[in-house]
Design an enzyme around this catalytic site. Structure first.
Site, PDB file in Angstrom:
ATOM      1  CB  THR A  46      -0.605   3.066  -1.407  1.00  0.00           C
ATOM      2  OG1 THR A  46       0.278   3.545  -0.228  1.00  0.00           O
ATOM      3  CG2 THR A  46      -0.366   1.660  -1.595  1.00  0.00           C
ATOM      4  CE1 TYR A 133       2.465  11.754   3.945  1.00  0.00           C
ATOM      5  CE2 TYR A 133       1.539  11.313   1.982  1.00  0.00           C
ATOM      6  CZ  TYR A 133       2.499  10.869   3.072  1.00  0.00           C
ATOM      7  OH  TYR A 133       3.191   9.570   3.040  1.00  0.00           O
ATOM      8  CE  LYS A 158      -0.075   9.098   5.301  1.00  0.00           C
ATOM      9  NZ  LYS A 158      -0.250   8.729   4.043  1.00  0.00           N
TER      10      LYS A 158
END
Length: 309
Positions: A46, A133, A158
């Protein structure tokens, strides 16, 4: 570092001439800290990690660490090629980060065992705790997930894939491994607009999640989180119907809106976020107008819920 609860992934604001706007970023981070997340993850997806220069990255992480001032831990994104990921990890540590989010390796696909070696290569270069991730070309299997337990600074996974069955396999494999770190290892729901999947992930033992909505509508994001925690099915369903499902329908209309639409929301909230960087495209005027309508509907539903409480 075992994280629990709602996680913030701040945006990176840019000026109209393309520079990082650190003053607006500092204001944004302060607002995010005030919203009460358990951690900040800056310069990640993001935060447009892939568009930042090394110096811009240092500036963003340093600013976040200074503003947070120990109130919440600050994780910084790292990734790219293996050595580049090491370089960003070193810069994050020097800039005051408390941990790292290791994004998938750039361009190259490998096996789950190869991914573990990539994580090891980065982890051996830094004392910072690492969350791995899992998404795109970085996919773990159960054996690889268990192997991460032998890397003492790897703190969690994640998930950005959304395969709940596969994630259940990873959680179960780690929790039942008998490894000394099995119980403390962390799992995060990192799907875009994770609120849609939070209940499914909680059912398999993954309670923490990232919330892009926290970046521009912290009132809605925190109310939803509290409703989930309290088991308030009516509030959860009301906010899903009034806000989250329409938001996701709008987000899915254009690739890259998982960032661009969130930036548009932050601008609607009064922050001078500026544009996204290419190859992302900014939200159209019509879509920003629709986002404003969705926000108004979400807040109307939230007021009704509070009035009825």
């Amino acid at each position: 570092m075992h994280l629990q609860g709602l996680l913030s992934f701040p945006l990176t604001p840019f000026t109209e001439d393309g520079k990082v706007n650190l003053a607006v970023f500092a204001e944004h981070v302060e607002q995010q800290v005030a919203a009460g997340p358990s951690a900040l993850f800056v310069a990640c997806g993001t935060g447009e990690f892939t568009s930042l220069s090394p110096q811009e990255y240092r500036d963003v992480v340093t600013t976040a660490a200074q503003v947070a001032a120990g109130r919440v831990p600050v994780f910084a994104g790292t990734g790219g090629g293996a050595q580049m990921a090491r370089d960003f990890a070193a810069a994050a540590a020097e800039s005051g980060a408390d941990g790292l989010l290791l994004l998938p390796p750039y361009l190259v696909s490998s096996t789950p065992a190869g991914l573990v070696e990539h994580v090891r290569f980065v982890a051996e270069s830094t004392p910072l705790p690492i969350t791995v991730y899992q998404r795109a070309n970085a996919v773990l299997d159960q054996a690889a997930a268990v192997a991460l337990l032998d890397l003492p600074t790897v703190a969690g996974i994640k998930d950005g894939r959304g395969d709940v069955s596969a994630m259940l396999g990873l959680v179960t494999a780690i929790r039942t491994s008998g490894h000394p770190r099995a119980a403390s290892f962390g799992f995060l729901n990192g799907l875009p607009t994770a609120e849609l999947s939070v209940q499914a992930y909680r059912s398999i033992g993954v309670e923490s999640y990232s919330s892009a909505v926290l970046c521009f509508a912290p009132d809605i994001a925190t109310a939803f989180y509290e409703a989930v925690r309290a088991g308030d099915a009516n509030a959860v369903q009301t906010l899903l119907a009034a806000f989250y499902l329409p938001f996701v329908a709008l987000r899915d209309q254009v690739p890259g809106y998982a960032v661009a639409l969130v930036k548009a929301g932050a601008r609607l909230a009064g922050l001078d976020m500026g544009p996204v960087r290419p190859p992302l495209v900014d939200a159209s005027a019509a879509h920003v107008e629709r986002l404003a309508e969705i926000l108004a509907a979400g807040r109307s539903a939230l007021r009704d819920l509070r009035a009825a409480a």
